[in-house]
Design an enzyme around this catalytic site. Sequence first.
Site, PDB file in Angstrom:
ATOM      1  CB  CYS A  57      -0.923  -0.020   1.216  1.00 13.84           C
ATOM      2  SG  CYS A  57      -1.945   1.467   1.317  1.00 13.84           S
ATOM      3  CB  CYS A  73      -0.729   2.496   4.014  1.00 15.03           C
ATOM      4  SG  CYS A  73      -2.198   1.893   3.217  1.00 15.03           S
ATOM      5  CG  ASP A  74       3.063   1.086   4.500  1.00 18.28           C
ATOM      6  OD1 ASP A  74       2.553   1.525   5.542  1.00 18.28           O
ATOM      7  OD2 ASP A  74       2.876  -0.073   4.086  1.00 18.28           O
TER       8      ASP A  74
END
Length: 302
Positions: free
Chosen positions: A132, A135-136
Amino acid sequence: MIYDIAIIGAGPAGLSAAIYGQRAGLNTITFEANVHGGQIINTPEVENYPALGKVTGVEYAMNLYEQATGFGATIEYKGVTEVNLKDEIKTLICNDGTEYQAKSVIIATGVTRRKLDIPGEDKFLGAGVSYCATCDGLFFKDKIAVVVGGGNTALEDAVYLATVCEKVYLVHRRDRFRGDRAEVEKVLKNPKIEIVYDTIPLSIEGEGKVERLVVKNVKTEKTTIIPTSAVFVAVGLIPQNDMFTGQIDMVDGYIDAGESCKTNIEGVFVAGDTRNKTLRQLVTATSDGAIAATAAAAYVTK
Ligand code: NAP
C-alpha cells in the site's frame, strides 16, 4: 431477527448496495472484517469517477460511509467466516461466533493484493516491503523506492511515490504496461520515475530492513541489483471467495454472475471486484452494488 439483505463487505460495492437497500425500505446489515472503504482507500487519487472531480480514496470512502449510514445502514465490524446460502433463509456465522440470518445475501468481499512469492518478501513485510503506497509511502520520504507491477495500481503507486521519494524504479515484467494510457503517460513524463522493462524480481535483501532488490532481465537473462529502501508490490489481485467454494459457481476464483449480479443460488447476489467481469473499477463496483441491491429487493418483496 431475520434481515432482508445481508451484505458481506463494506467497500464501494457493499456500501452502494446498503444505500440502495435502505432506500428501498429494507433492513440491511453489512459486515466488514477490516475498515470500510475496501481497496479504494489505497488509491492516492480518484480521478476517473464521472463528475466527481479529484478526491483521495480515503475521502471517497468516508463520503460513502456517511451516505450509507445516513440512510440507516448498519455496519458490523466483524468477519463472516462461514455461510449457508442454499436454504431460503440464509445463515452467516462471524469470527466471534455470532450467527445472523437474512432472506438475501449480497457478496461484496472484494479482492486482496497478490504476493510476489520471492525470498525476502515475508521477512521484510513492514521493514520495507509494502502492498500500500499511500499507507506506507511517507516512511520512505527522500529515499529510493521500487514499485513492481505494470497495471493501474503500480502506475498510480509510482506517480504517488515520486511525490514523496527521491527516486522511484518501476519494475515491470514486460515492455508494455497493462494499465490505462492516461496513467502510463503520467509515469512516462515523470523525471523521478525510472522504468525497468522486461524485468522480474528475484529476491529482496538487506540487514534488518530492505536494502536492495535483485532483479533479472527476462530477455538478456542478466541479473542486477537495485539499491532501494522499499519494495511496493502491485502485481494484481486475488478474489476473497474461499468461504463460498462448493456453494456458488465461480470462474477462476471469481463469482460467476452476469450484469444482473445474480449468482446460481436464489437470493444470492454478487457485486464489485469479486464478480467475474471485465472492468474492475470504482464506477463498476458502485453500479454492481446498486444492481445487486435492487435485484435483492425485488427477490425479497416478491
Ligand atoms: P492488474 O491490472 O492485474 O495488473 C497486475 C500487473 O502485475 C500486471 O502488469 C502483471 O504483468 C504484473 N504481474 C502479475 N504477476 C506478477 C508477478 N508474479 N511478477 C511480476 N509482475 C507480475 O492489477 P492492478 O494493477 O492491481 O489492477 C487491478 C484492477 O483494478 C484492474 O482492473 C485495474 O484496472 C483496476 N484499477 C483501476 C484503477 C483506476 O481506474 N484508477 C486504479 C487501480 C486499479 P502483465 O501485465 O505482464 O500481466
